[in-house]
Design an enzyme around this catalytic site. Structure first.
Site, short mmCIF file in Angstrom:
data_model
loop_
_atom_site.label_atom_id
_atom_site.label_comp_id
_atom_site.label_asym_id
_atom_site.label_seq_id
_atom_site.Cartn_x
_atom_site.Cartn_y
_atom_site.Cartn_z
CD GLU A 82 -109.86 103.12 -15.22
OE1 GLU A 82 -111.07 103.18 -14.96
OE2 GLU A 82 -109.08 104.10 -15.19
CG ASP A 134 -99.08 92.96 -10.04
OD1 ASP A 134 -99.55 93.38 -11.12
OD2 ASP A 134 -97.90 92.59 -9.91
CG ASP A 157 -96.80 104.22 -12.91
OD1 ASP A 157 -96.86 105.33 -12.36
OD2 ASP A 157 -97.47 103.23 -12.53
CE LYS A 161 -84.16 108.57 -13.63
NZ LYS A 161 -84.06 108.49 -12.19
CG ASP A 193 -98.36 112.24 -20.30
OD1 ASP A 193 -98.34 111.05 -19.89
OD2 ASP A 193 -97.79 113.17 -19.70
CG PHE A 230 -100.99 110.47 -13.49
CD1 PHE A 230 -101.77 110.08 -12.42
CD2 PHE A 230 -99.61 110.51 -13.31
CE1 PHE A 230 -101.21 109.73 -11.20
CE2 PHE A 230 -99.04 110.17 -12.10
CZ PHE A 230 -99.84 109.77 -11.03
CD GLU A 231 -106.11 113.20 -20.83
OE1 GLU A 231 -106.97 112.61 -20.16
OE2 GLU A 231 -106.21 113.38 -22.05
#
Ligand SMILES: C[S@@+](CC[C@H](N)C(=O)[O-])C[C@H]1O[C@@H](n2cnc3c(N)ncnc32)[C@H](O)[C@@H]1O
Length: 249
Positions: A82, A134, A157, A161, A193, A230-231
């Site tokens: 994950e 990372d 993320d 932009k 989302d 975050f969802e």
């Protein structure tokens, strides 16, 4: 149930979350999908890190390939990676529901490691291991080809932009690397989302000769996927959540 295994041998002082990483990793010229950020850690998270990091966690150092069977203490460990577990509550819930599978959870966000370790302790989970760093380096340098039976990337993320789109994790080069670490039949499950990113996921994953979409388009939301932090934030803004589910051919 507690594990008798320990993390692969590395000097604990080098392995603490937040310690400087090796200079070679810093010198890599690569666009990264994250902002280095520390975040504040609660006392409970800090204490869990001090108690349990050496047992369950490693820092991504790009130096040695991981022996997943040894680390999880299981023969033929069925490991799902994950990427970007955030605070890790959804990770812990999914791991508790699937004790037969192993979860390797990687993020660069340190308070999340403390929180997930707290959940490992409180829920007595023996099928979760943590990596700090990372995910690209972890996949590239530390995971063997065809070593994973799944990849989960929930609410990466979105980098909305246009000038930041190149930072999005789901890009053809990344997908090619990730697919090489998956066993045939392994699943790739992403959720977002952010509608334009959902389209990009479909396009990029769909463009890989190594992967096949398990659905005609987006996948239905699986009931077993817990709502993540975050969802929840995205839903509060009225965003539509999309799941994308592919299989390694
Ligand atoms: C928007 S958050 C989502 C967290 C969580 N999945 C959730 O839904 O609440 C994305 C997470 O991905 C992590 N991340 C981004 N790029 C990463 C990378 N290359 N390797 C590891 N973690 C990464 C970030 O640190 C962040 O915690």
């Amino acid at each position: 149930m507690t594990s008798q295994t320990t993390a692969p041998a590395i000097a604990p002082d080098d392995a603490r979350p937040g310690a400087p990483v090796s200079p070679e990793l810093h010198q890599e010229r690569r666009i990264r999908s994250f902002h280095p950020r520390k975040g504040r850690m609660s006392t409970a998270q800090h204490d869990a890190l001090a108690r349990s990091w050496d047992r369950y966690g490693i820092r991504v150092d790009g130096k040695r390939q991981l022996d997943l069977d040894e680390w999880f203490g299981r023969a033929n460990a069925r490991v799902v990676l994950e990427i970007g577990f955030g605070m890790g509550d959804a990770t812990a819930t999914m791991a508790a529901a699937e004790p037969e599978r192993c979860v390797l959870a990687v993020d660069v966000h340190t308070p999340g490691h403390g929180n997930l370790l707290r959940r490992i302790e409180s829920d007595a989970l023996d099928n979760v291991r943590l990596a700090e760093g990372d995910a690209v380096v972890l996949l590239r340098d530390q995971l063997a080809p065809e070593s994973l039976e799944g990849l989960r990337i929930f609410f990466p993320d979105p980098w909305p932009k246009a000038r930041h789109h190149k930072r999005r994790l789901i890009q053809p080069e990344f997908v090619s690397l990730a697919a090489s670490r998956l066993r045939p039949g392994a699943t790739v499950h992403c959720a977002t989302d952010w509608e334009p990113y959902a389209e990009q996921m479909l396009e990029v994953l769909g463009g890989s000769a190594d992967l096949a979409n398990l659905h005609a388009d987006f996948a239905p939301r699986p009931e077993w996927r817990p709502v993540t932090k975050f969802e929840r934030q995205g839903l509060a803004k009225g965003h539509v959540v999309r799941d994308v589910l592919f299989r390694r051919v």
